[in-house]
Write a protein that holds these residues in place. Structure first.
Motif, mmCIF file in Angstrom:
data_model
loop_
_atom_site.group_PDB
_atom_site.id
_atom_site.type_symbol
_atom_site.label_atom_id
_atom_site.label_comp_id
_atom_site.label_asym_id
_atom_site.label_seq_id
_atom_site.Cartn_x
_atom_site.Cartn_y
_atom_site.Cartn_z
ATOM 1 N N LEU A 11 0.826 -1.201 0.000
ATOM 2 C CA LEU A 11 0.000 0.000 0.000
ATOM 3 C C LEU A 11 0.864 1.256 0.000
ATOM 4 C CD1 LEU A 11 -2.701 1.465 0.216
ATOM 5 C CD2 LEU A 11 -2.611 1.133 2.694
ATOM 6 N N THR A 12 1.903 1.258 0.822
ATOM 7 C CA THR A 12 2.808 2.410 0.872
ATOM 8 C C THR A 12 3.494 2.615 -0.467
ATOM 9 O OG1 THR A 12 3.188 2.046 3.241
ATOM 10 C CG2 THR A 12 4.784 3.417 2.068
ATOM 11 N N CYS A 50 -11.831 12.145 -2.283
ATOM 12 C CA CYS A 50 -11.502 10.811 -1.777
ATOM 13 C C CYS A 50 -11.878 9.742 -2.793
ATOM 14 C CB CYS A 50 -12.221 10.549 -0.457
ATOM 15 S SG CYS A 50 -11.596 11.500 0.946
ATOM 16 N N TRP A 68 -7.638 6.536 -8.519
ATOM 17 C CA TRP A 68 -6.243 6.761 -8.896
ATOM 18 C C TRP A 68 -5.356 5.602 -8.437
ATOM 19 C CZ3 TRP A 68 -5.109 12.645 -8.381
ATOM 20 C CH2 TRP A 68 -4.265 13.063 -9.413
ATOM 21 N N LEU A 69 -5.564 5.173 -7.192
ATOM 22 C CA LEU A 69 -4.743 4.108 -6.637
ATOM 23 C C LEU A 69 -5.023 2.776 -7.321
ATOM 24 C CD1 LEU A 69 -4.860 5.035 -2.838
ATOM 25 C CD2 LEU A 69 -2.975 5.402 -4.448
ATOM 26 N N GLN A 104 -9.284 9.724 -5.503
ATOM 27 C CA GLN A 104 -8.045 9.097 -5.039
ATOM 28 C C GLN A 104 -8.169 7.584 -5.047
ATOM 29 O OE1 GLN A 104 -5.076 9.937 -4.693
ATOM 30 N NE2 GLN A 104 -4.094 9.369 -2.782
ATOM 31 N N ASN A 105 -9.316 7.042 -4.650
ATOM 32 C CA ASN A 105 -9.516 5.594 -4.719
ATOM 33 C C ASN A 105 -9.324 5.082 -6.135
ATOM 34 O OD1 ASN A 105 -10.090 5.446 -2.000
ATOM 35 N ND2 ASN A 105 -12.141 4.588 -2.250
ATOM 36 N N LEU A 147 2.358 1.694 -3.384
ATOM 37 C CA LEU A 147 1.342 2.157 -4.316
ATOM 38 C C LEU A 147 1.118 3.652 -4.190
ATOM 39 C CD1 LEU A 147 -0.952 1.636 -6.351
ATOM 40 C CD2 LEU A 147 -2.407 0.987 -4.417
ATOM 41 N N MET A 148 0.989 4.150 -2.970
ATOM 42 C CA MET A 148 0.777 5.576 -2.767
ATOM 43 C C MET A 148 1.980 6.392 -3.236
ATOM 44 S SD MET A 148 -1.314 5.818 0.858
ATOM 45 C CE MET A 148 -0.103 4.905 1.825
ATOM 46 N N SER A 149 3.191 5.880 -2.980
ATOM 47 C CA SER A 149 4.392 6.628 -3.344
ATOM 48 C C SER A 149 4.613 6.651 -4.850
ATOM 49 C CB SER A 149 5.617 6.031 -2.642
ATOM 50 O OG SER A 149 5.942 4.757 -3.170
ATOM 51 N N ARG A 194 -3.409 2.851 -10.758
ATOM 52 C CA ARG A 194 -1.950 2.659 -10.670
ATOM 53 C C ARG A 194 -1.620 1.212 -10.375
ATOM 54 N NH1 ARG A 194 2.096 1.332 -11.364
ATOM 55 N NH2 ARG A 194 4.169 2.168 -10.839
ATOM 56 N N ARG A 234 2.071 6.563 -7.193
ATOM 57 C CA ARG A 234 0.965 7.176 -7.934
ATOM 58 C C ARG A 234 1.463 8.461 -8.596
ATOM 59 N NH1 ARG A 234 -1.479 11.434 -7.978
ATOM 60 N NH2 ARG A 234 -0.298 12.088 -6.137
#
Length: 224
Positions: free
Chosen positions: A15-16, A136, A142-143, A139-140, A18-20, A146, A22
């Protein structure tokens, strides 16, 4: 002692990561989205939190080529106006690719619903929470995009009233995003605007305070 309901370390690391990784994508290559991805993206959006459970987001899938061209024209018109408002970086801004509408596989317009004034729960003092909720949801999407190896770009350079009129939205509805989705050659190591020197990621001490706002100005100066 282990924390109840905690995910596995490997899942948290994923998860980390994935966020980094994006990125806001503007460059796309030819090719469709994976089959079935669009409804899963919308499903991901629907999983987002929303104030008072109002679910203010609405999505318009732009599949007509001529209509997409009209949307693109609105973006180009606002691009010129934005450029005029950036006197010190006007030429630099005009060199930026601000959208991928010409080549992306799919286009979604995200709008806030009409009749939002009826929703008071959580919005009486903060009416902008409808926008926060829709963000929000984006963002869902977007993740998930990715994670699927699909690029997504959020285009905000347009006049909302003009786009609402073009897409025949009801009175009170407001478009907040044009989303470009498609396959990409690569995902940049750094955000494009950071790489081009438009800004840099802030340090934690610039954004994270304890008990009260610290003395002095901790904002990052902007000089356009």
């Amino acid at each position: 002692m282990p924390i109840s309901h905690r995910f596995l370390d490997s899942e948290i690391e994923s998860l980390t990561r994935l966020m980094s990784q994006r990125r806001d994508i503007r460059q796309f290559k030819t090719g469709p989205l994976p089959e079935g991805l669009m409804p899963r993206l919308i499903e991901a959006a629907q999983m987002a939190p929303s104030v008072g459970f109002m679910q203010p987001w609405r999505f318009l899938h732009i599949t007509d080529a001529a209509l997409r061209g009209q949307v693109h024209a609105l973006v180009d018109a606002e691009r010129e106006r934005t450029s005029a408002a950036l006197p010190s970086r006007q030429q630099e801004f005009m060199k930026l690719k601000v959208d991928g509408l010409a080549e992306c596989a799919e286009v979604l317009v995200v709008a806030l619903m009409d009749g939002r004034e009826k929703h008071i729960f959580g919005r009486r003092t903060l009416p902008e929470m409808d926008l926060a909720s829709a963000s929000c949801a984006i963002q869902n999407m977007w993740l998930l995009a990715r994670a699927e190896g699909i690029g997504m770009g959020w285009v905000s350079i347009f006049e909302p009233s003009d786009l609402a009129k073009l897409l025949k939205m009801p009175e009170g509805a407001k478009p907040i995003a044009i989303l470009c989705l498609g396959q990409v050659e690569t995902f940049p190591e750094k955000p494009t605007l950071e790489r081009l020197g438009w800004g840099c990621r802030l340090e934690q001490e610039q954004i994270f305070f304890e008990n009260s706002w610290p003395e002095g100005d901790h904002s990052t100066p902007i000089s356009y």
